[in-house]
Design an enzyme around this catalytic site. Structure first.
Site, PDB file in Angstrom:
ATOM      1  CE  LYS A 276     -46.732 -11.596  20.405  1.00 13.07           C
ATOM      2  NZ  LYS A 276     -47.503 -12.636  21.079  1.00 13.07           N
TER       3      LYS A 276
ATOM      4  CB  SER B  73     -54.474 -14.356  23.804  1.00 11.85           C
ATOM      5  OG  SER B  73     -53.278 -13.597  23.859  1.00 11.85           O
TER       6      SER B  73
END
Length: 311
Positions: free
Chosen positions: A50, A75
């Site tokens: 990411k 999260s």
């Protein structure tokens, strides 16, 4: 979007990311009856793919927008990625995290300089809190997966895989919010003549599987999966890409996820998180589909609490 958008993105973010290794295992090849190429984004900066999308999204902001910082909800893995990307580019990052996020991921966000704001563990609470912070601070909201600059950034993992192994028949990705798989599907479209993209998804959070069947974005009925990074749902930017370019989504049980995770830990001697194991679990489940083919598997991350393993 054009092919140049993806190559330009890669050149833009390359100084801030690792070109991660592609590993193989003769034992796992024999077990599945195919050739497997594991793209190890667990070795990526911040421990997951990411950082690619987070860096690209920040770099596409204006100087004025960058001065006010960025905000997201996550999260864990995008929380860490945006925190590190913001630190690398010397801007502020506000991170909304569900209260039940793994402590190892919260600790990493803090180490990277992100400011954590906790919320109730549901999609509405996450978005409401992020919107409030954006309103109060002027920070730009960057969605973890439903953002075109993020999606193009995430595509670079698949791009690297296809540059090194241009003859792949399939690439298998885990699917949660849809950023990785939509980016990978676009990379396969632009940089391969025949490679098809499949998704692996937990039965306990199978909104993408049901969305492909119904033709519209479905919500999760449950999110009771060990794959904490896949508890989110698809968005308006990535679903049309998935609908057009993703061949199939294979659902797996919690037991299948844990068994796949343990196999990779034991046989490949690398640390992967449950969300990453979903992609390999899907290949294991559908061996006949993939027999005698060349398959890339994106190991999406390795951010796991080693004191709380499921095996």
């Amino acid at each position: 979007m054009t092919k140049e958008d993806f190559t330009n993105c890669y050149e833009r973010i390359r100084p801030y990311i690792h070109k991660t290794p592609i590993l193989t295992s003769s034992l796992l090849n024999k077990l599945v009856g195919t050739e497997l190429y594991f793209k190890c984004e667990n070795f990526q900066r911040a421990g997951a793919y990411k950082i690619r999308g987070a860096t690209n999204a920040i770099m596409q902001l204006s100087k004025a927008e960058q001065q006010n910082g960025v905000v997201t909800h996550s999260s864990g893995n995008f929380a860490q990625a945006l925190s590190l990307a913001a630190k690398n580019l010397n801007i502020k990052a506000y991170i909304v995290m569900p209260s039940n996020s793994p402590q190892v991921k919260k600790n990493a966000v803090l180490e990277y300089g992100g400011k954590i704001i906790e919320c109730e563990p549901n999609i509405k609470a996450r978005q409401d809190q992020a919107d409030q912070i954006a309103n109060d601070t002027g920070a730009t909201f960057i969605h973890p997966s439903n953002n075109l600059d993020v999606i193009i950034g995430q595509s670079t993992a698949g791009l690297e895989l296809l540059v090194e192994h241009s003859n792949l028949d399939f690439i298998m990705c885990p699917i949660g919010g849809g950023g990785l798989i939509s980016g990978t599907a676009l990379a396969a479209t632009y940089f391969s003549d025949h490679c098809k993209v499949f998704g692996g998804e937990p039965i306990e959070a199978d909104d993408a599987y049901r969305s492909l069947i119904s033709g519209k974005i479905e919500t999760n009925i449950t999110t009771n999966t060990i794959a904490d990074g896949l508890r989110t749902q698809l968005g308006s930017h990535n679903f049309p890409i998935i609908k057009e370019h993703v061949k199939q989504i294979i659902r797996v049980t919690e037991t299948e996820i844990i068994e796949a995770m343990q196999l990779i830990w034991e046989r490949m001697k690398i640390i992967i998180e449950p969300s990453s194991a979903v992609a390999f679990a899907a290949v294991l489940k559908e061996k006949e589909t993939f027999k005698n083919k060349k398959i890339g598997i994106i190991i999406s991350g390795g951010n796991v609490d080693v004191n709380n393993l499921p095996f």
